[in-house]
Design a protein around this motif. Structure first.
Motif, mmCIF file in Angstrom:
data_model
loop_
_atom_site.group_PDB
_atom_site.id
_atom_site.type_symbol
_atom_site.label_atom_id
_atom_site.label_comp_id
_atom_site.label_asym_id
_atom_site.label_seq_id
_atom_site.Cartn_x
_atom_site.Cartn_y
_atom_site.Cartn_z
ATOM 1 N N ARG A 537 0.821 -1.209 0.000
ATOM 2 C CA ARG A 537 0.000 0.000 0.000
ATOM 3 C C ARG A 537 0.854 1.258 0.000
ATOM 4 N NH1 ARG A 537 -2.391 2.648 4.427
ATOM 5 N NH2 ARG A 537 -2.077 0.814 5.746
ATOM 6 N N ILE A 538 0.486 2.205 -0.893
ATOM 7 C CA ILE A 538 1.133 3.515 -0.930
ATOM 8 C C ILE A 538 0.334 4.496 -0.086
ATOM 9 C CG2 ILE A 538 1.827 5.445 -2.400
ATOM 10 C CD1 ILE A 538 2.080 3.430 -4.699
ATOM 11 N N ARG A 539 -0.979 4.555 -0.333
ATOM 12 C CA ARG A 539 -1.841 5.464 0.435
ATOM 13 C C ARG A 539 -3.294 4.993 0.335
ATOM 14 N NH1 ARG A 539 0.212 8.187 -3.963
ATOM 15 N NH2 ARG A 539 1.792 9.114 -2.617
ATOM 16 N N ARG A 540 -4.107 5.411 1.268
ATOM 17 C CA ARG A 540 -5.532 5.054 1.278
ATOM 18 C C ARG A 540 -6.359 6.198 0.720
ATOM 19 N NH1 ARG A 540 -7.890 0.923 5.315
ATOM 20 N NH2 ARG A 540 -6.753 -0.233 3.720
ATOM 21 N N PHE A 541 -7.356 5.831 -0.118
ATOM 22 C CA PHE A 541 -8.207 6.807 -0.811
ATOM 23 C C PHE A 541 -9.637 6.748 -0.294
ATOM 24 C CE2 PHE A 541 -5.612 6.878 -5.039
ATOM 25 C CZ PHE A 541 -4.690 7.733 -4.458
ATOM 26 N N ASN A 542 -9.873 6.852 0.988
ATOM 27 C CA ASN A 542 -11.239 6.729 1.501
ATOM 28 C C ASN A 542 -11.915 8.078 1.751
ATOM 29 O OD1 ASN A 542 -11.038 3.990 1.413
ATOM 30 N ND2 ASN A 542 -11.796 3.648 3.485
ATOM 31 N N GLY A 543 -11.310 9.156 1.238
ATOM 32 C CA GLY A 543 -11.917 10.473 1.399
ATOM 33 C C GLY A 543 -12.349 11.035 0.064
ATOM 34 N N ASP A 544 -11.833 12.229 -0.239
ATOM 35 C CA ASP A 544 -12.212 12.858 -1.503
ATOM 36 C C ASP A 544 -11.841 12.000 -2.708
ATOM 37 O OD1 ASP A 544 -13.186 15.011 -0.117
ATOM 38 O OD2 ASP A 544 -11.423 16.288 -0.440
ATOM 39 N N GLN A 545 -10.748 11.225 -2.571
ATOM 40 C CA GLN A 545 -10.259 10.480 -3.724
ATOM 41 C C GLN A 545 -11.196 9.349 -4.154
ATOM 42 O OE1 GLN A 545 -8.297 11.279 -1.094
ATOM 43 N NE2 GLN A 545 -7.158 12.924 -2.134
ATOM 44 N N ASP A 546 -12.071 8.887 -3.279
ATOM 45 C CA ASP A 546 -13.089 7.920 -3.731
ATOM 46 C C ASP A 546 -14.495 8.487 -3.535
ATOM 47 O OD1 ASP A 546 -13.612 7.650 -1.004
ATOM 48 O OD2 ASP A 546 -13.599 5.459 -1.049
ATOM 49 N N HIS A 547 -14.568 9.824 -3.449
ATOM 50 C CA HIS A 547 -15.835 10.529 -3.259
ATOM 51 C C HIS A 547 -16.597 9.962 -2.075
ATOM 52 C CE1 HIS A 547 -19.640 12.441 -5.229
ATOM 53 N NE2 HIS A 547 -19.122 13.202 -4.274
ATOM 54 N N GLN A 548 -15.852 9.834 -0.973
ATOM 55 C CA GLN A 548 -16.415 9.353 0.287
ATOM 56 C C GLN A 548 -17.126 8.002 0.133
ATOM 57 O OE1 GLN A 548 -16.614 12.819 -0.564
ATOM 58 N NE2 GLN A 548 -14.789 12.927 0.744
ATOM 59 N N GLY A 549 -16.444 7.084 -0.542
ATOM 60 C CA GLY A 549 -16.955 5.717 -0.655
ATOM 61 C C GLY A 549 -17.916 5.479 -1.792
ATOM 62 N N ARG A 550 -18.040 6.446 -2.705
ATOM 63 C CA ARG A 550 -18.996 6.277 -3.811
ATOM 64 C C ARG A 550 -18.387 5.562 -5.019
ATOM 65 N NH1 ARG A 550 -20.090 11.373 -1.657
ATOM 66 N NH2 ARG A 550 -22.287 11.814 -1.133
ATOM 67 N N HIS A 551 -17.089 5.711 -5.249
ATOM 68 C CA HIS A 551 -16.479 5.117 -6.443
ATOM 69 C C HIS A 551 -14.971 4.992 -6.263
ATOM 70 C CE1 HIS A 551 -16.334 9.544 -7.908
ATOM 71 N NE2 HIS A 551 -15.133 9.234 -7.480
ATOM 72 N N ALA A 552 -14.344 4.277 -7.188
ATOM 73 C CA ALA A 552 -12.886 4.292 -7.344
ATOM 74 C C ALA A 552 -12.600 5.009 -8.654
ATOM 75 C CB ALA A 552 -12.341 2.868 -7.378
ATOM 76 N N ARG A 553 -11.580 5.832 -8.665
ATOM 77 C CA ARG A 553 -11.304 6.573 -9.896
ATOM 78 C C ARG A 553 -9.811 6.815 -10.077
ATOM 79 N NH1 ARG A 553 -13.004 11.099 -6.551
ATOM 80 N NH2 ARG A 553 -11.437 12.777 -6.563
ATOM 81 N N ILE A 554 -9.437 6.929 -11.362
ATOM 82 C CA ILE A 554 -8.074 7.295 -11.753
ATOM 83 C C ILE A 554 -8.208 8.378 -12.805
ATOM 84 C CG2 ILE A 554 -5.826 6.489 -12.574
ATOM 85 C CD1 ILE A 554 -6.821 3.604 -11.977
ATOM 86 N N SER A 555 -7.582 9.513 -12.596
ATOM 87 C CA SER A 555 -7.780 10.648 -13.501
ATOM 88 C C SER A 555 -7.076 10.434 -14.829
ATOM 89 C CB SER A 555 -7.269 11.939 -12.847
ATOM 90 O OG SER A 555 -5.881 11.859 -12.621
#
Length: 570
Positions: A537-555
């Motif tokens: 693991r590098i970092r956890r994306f459970n905030g803005d980066q996954d829209h508070q648990g709504r999706h997973a995304r890569i820009s």
């Protein structure tokens, strides 16, 4: 005693042959056709050199270190007949040896492209002594009698000279490389096919065209009737599904029949080349095709090459060839790849236009099409930067290789490719969960996400590690997870702050919830893989980066590996 000595000698010969056995092979595992190297699945993260880039020692030495930096594991390199055999019977392997040396220095594998009797239809890489002796090495003719810079596939002398040089190359590779295994495959000729006319109309070709269709082709069509390419089946059936007759009688009149005739004889020629080469060194061999695109007719494109609609003719006449491969320079990438990912043909892309979209296309070819490899053309011209999409993509896929080797060819690995026209698709990789995959620009958060802007392609490779657990690797993608059959995903329009963009207006009532459970995101981690495939693991994306648990995304412009763990709740 004499019998024992003979037996001992035979065993020694077998042991020696085993030591010289190639390290690569094409294998069918379950319903998947795979390239193997050292008994493991091998995916070619490749690049093909421009036509002239391996024609001098200086160029070869300058190019290879750059290719390693881009992230390639394999380079596709021409071998030029005219430079290999400048005088008949006199061979010079300096360029090939330098290519082998530079590949090894940079820990790269090679696919060698035989530029022999034909390159892009023409005989431009045949030696001058071959070209100038047109009586001994006759040319193909157009329907109006014009000789072409195309050697005739009906000439025994052409085949003999081409095969002699090709076999010397194969013998040299066996001697210099069999135990090291730098060379993993050979391409026989390059974009073989007739131009200007759909077939060779020389005297010998015309004579053969008026003869009976060979029994082996009729037998093949009859035996494989249920699996024939629809174009071939229709052509044969519309002419009456005859079991004997001339080419025009069996397949009807027209340039389409000319092309079938020519494909059979090109394939027979290539079969002789391939069978002879494999008898020396049994390494995988394939042929590549220039596409029949843009509504062109046979002869306007290289007629009779290893095109998808002619695959049955090529498989019949050239069974020693391992597969047929497309060179892609036109729009409609997914449609072209689908033509070559067949039950009897794996997908390998030896050439594709060099552009930024290639990064996500490589993920799609590997994940969704179970491909053998991906190779942009003129790779040495790539404007290298660590941020370039192809560099990011290849590095990401290299990191994922332990998992790719484990899951390649299984239904646990999939892929998607998205653009402005096809911006959303759905995957179902386990009974309980649906994955809705959308282009990143369907979110309002990127200023480039406008309808009048061009959208770069987005996509990803998916690996299902276990129930409710996924790896997502790619760029420009948003993934939501919902219970099987749910209609709730992505139903509302979002504003730039991530909340519902409704302006206080009354919303229409939604359908009443009728499921037994909901799917939630436990966590989304950005990760790396170690050499054994262990997730780091590098970092956890459970905030803005996954829209508070709504999706997973890569820009868009970023390539990442995400580890997603789901859960269900009521």
């Amino acid at each position: 005693m004499k019998k024992r000595l003979l037996l001992t000698s035979a065993l020694l010969l077998l042991l020696f042959a085993g030591g010289k056995a190639q390290r690569s092979s094409i294998e069918k595992v379950n319903n998947s056709i795979q390239l193997y190297y050292d008994k493991e699945p091998f995916f070619i993260l490749g690049g093909e050199l421009g036509n002239s880039s391996a024609s001098s020692v200086k160029d070869i030495r300058q190019i290879f270190p750059k290719l390693k930096a881009i992230g390639l594991n394999t380079v596709l390199v021409p071998v030029y007949w005219d430079l290999l055999e400048p005088q008949e019977g006199s061979f010079d392997f300096a360029l090939l040896d330098e290519t082998l040396s530079e590949a090894r220095k940079n820990d790269l594998r090679l696919v060698l492209l035989w530029f022999g009797a034909w390159k892009n239809s023409m005989s431009c890489y045949a030696p001058l002594w071959f070209k100038s002796d047109y009586k001994r090495f006759p040319r193909a003719y157009t329907s109006n009698g014009k000789p072409l810079e195309i050697a005739s596939a009906f000439s025994d002398e052409v085949l003999k000279a081409d095969s002699k040089a090709f076999n010397r190359v194969i013998s040299h590779i066996k001697e210099k490389d069999a135990q090291i295994g730098t060379v993993v495959m050979i391409q026989v000729e390059n974009e073989i096919g007739m131009l200007e006319s759909a077939r060779d109309c020389s005297a010998i070709a015309n004579k053969k065209f008026s003869q009976q269709v060979p029994e082996e082709l009729i037998t093949y069509l009859s035996k494989n009737k249920e699996k024939l390419h629809p174009v071939m089946l229709k052509r044969w059936q519309e002419a009456g599904s005859k079991k004997r007759g001339t080419w025009s009688e069996v397949f009807g009149e027209g340039i389409e029949t000319d092309e079938i005739f020519m494909a059979y004889h090109y394939a027979k020629y290539v079969e002789m080349m391939t069978k002879g080469g494999k008898s020396i060194y049994n390494i995988p061999m394939y042929v590549n095709a220039a596409m029949n695109s843009r509504n062109r007719k046979p002869g306007e494109y290289p007629s009779a090459g290893p095109l998808a609609h002619l695959i049955d003719v090529w498989h019949c006449a050239a069974p020693s060839i391992d597969f047929l491969a497309p060179d892609l320079y036109d729009k409609g990438f997914k449609d072209w790849t689908a033509q070559y990912k067949l039950h009897n043909n794996p997908l390998f892309i030896p050439e594709i236009r060099l552009e930024d979209n290639d990064g996500v296309r490589a993920c799609y070819v590997l994940g969704e099409m179970d491909g053998l490899g991906f190779s942009p053309f003129s790779i040495e011209d790539y404007n290298y930067s660590e941020k370039k999409p192809l560099v990011q993509s290849y590095k990401m896929l290299q990191d994922l290789m332990p998992l790719i080797k484990k899951y390649k060819g299984s239904d646990k690995m999939r892929g998607v490719l998205l653009d402005k026209e096809a911006r959303t698709t759905t995957l179902k990789m386990e009974p309980k969960v649906e994955l809705t995959c959308s282009h990143y620009f369907t979110l309002p958060w990127d200023p480039r996400a406008k309808e009048d802007n061009e959208w770069p392609e987005g996509g990803a490779l998916f690996i299902r590690l276990s129930d409710m657990e996924y790896i997502i690797a790619g760029s420009g993608i948003v993934v939501t997870f919902q219970e099987d059959g749910s209609k709730t995903a992505m139903k509302v329009e979002l504003g730039e702050d991530g909340f519902i963009n409704n302006g206080g207006k009354k919303r229409d009532s939604e359908e009443r919830w009728n499921k037994d459970y909901r799917i939630g995101i436990g966590y989304v981690d950005e990760v790396n893989m170690d050499k054994e495939g262990k997730i780091e693991r590098i970092r956890r994306f459970n905030g803005d980066q996954d829209h508070q648990g709504r999706h997973a995304r890569i820009s868009v412009d970023d390539f990442k590996i995400l580890h997603v763990k789901l859960y269900s709740y009521k």
